[in-house]
Scaffold this active site. Sequence first.
Site, short mmCIF file in Angstrom:
data_model
loop_
_atom_site.label_atom_id
_atom_site.label_comp_id
_atom_site.label_asym_id
_atom_site.label_seq_id
_atom_site.Cartn_x
_atom_site.Cartn_y
_atom_site.Cartn_z
N GLU A 42 0.87 -1.18 0.00
CA GLU A 42 0.00 0.00 0.00
C GLU A 42 0.90 1.22 0.00
O GLU A 42 1.57 1.53 0.98
CB GLU A 42 -0.90 0.02 1.24
CG GLU A 42 -1.91 1.17 1.19
CD GLU A 42 -2.58 1.42 2.52
OE1 GLU A 42 -2.52 2.58 2.97
OE2 GLU A 42 -3.13 0.48 3.10
N CYS A 76 -1.91 8.00 4.06
CA CYS A 76 -2.10 7.54 2.68
C CYS A 76 -3.48 7.94 2.16
O CYS A 76 -3.69 8.01 0.96
CB CYS A 76 -1.88 6.04 2.57
SG CYS A 76 -2.69 5.08 3.85
#
Length: 222
Positions: A42, A76
């Site tokens: 990720e 993120c």
Amino acid sequence: SELAQQFVDDKRIPLISFTGSTRVGRMVGERVARRMGRSLLELGGNNAIIVDETADLKLAIPAIAFGAVGTAGQRCTTTRRLIVHESVYDDVLAKLIAAYKQVESRIGDPTDPANLMGPLNSKDGVDAYLDAIAKAKAAGGKVETGGEAIDRPGNFVLPAIVSGLKNTDEIVQHETFAPILYVMKYRELDEAIEMQNAVPQGLSSSIFTTNLKRAEAFLSAA
């Protein structure tokens, strides 16, 4: 770093999950692949919020500010781009600048509940922030507020709002792990959704609207 490399190279670990930068994620993926292991990576996102002309700005403005400024832009899922209908663009921008000004007076130690924003995680983070601001200006962007490092101990910066750039501009397409928000206009919802999706990194997105059909269109596979 040495211990992490041993972990990544250890054949007893069939799958490595990594959350972090694209640069390090590429290294992890390549090293794990060499030993025929698997990786789950990720590596960030260039996340967008769409605001249409029916949006409730009393809900939208605080949410946008938190999405872009919370954790000093170091998530993120941080909001990096704001895509606003042209009819409410000026109003949204003015209200957002006012919200950022309130944050500016409450930047400091994140363990103090009186503060709304903490520091970047390193001097490298500050340098990346300043470099992105310089590139945004060079591309024709206007820094509406913020855009500077704070001259005091710690890696503190002022959260920035940048207008006047296109979604296709290189700096807008790049994810800077810092509190920089690029604000852009749109005319038709299809155009806004296309802008939202036209980045190489995808992780989260949202729309502020009180029009149910537009919410459904935003969520649909079409």
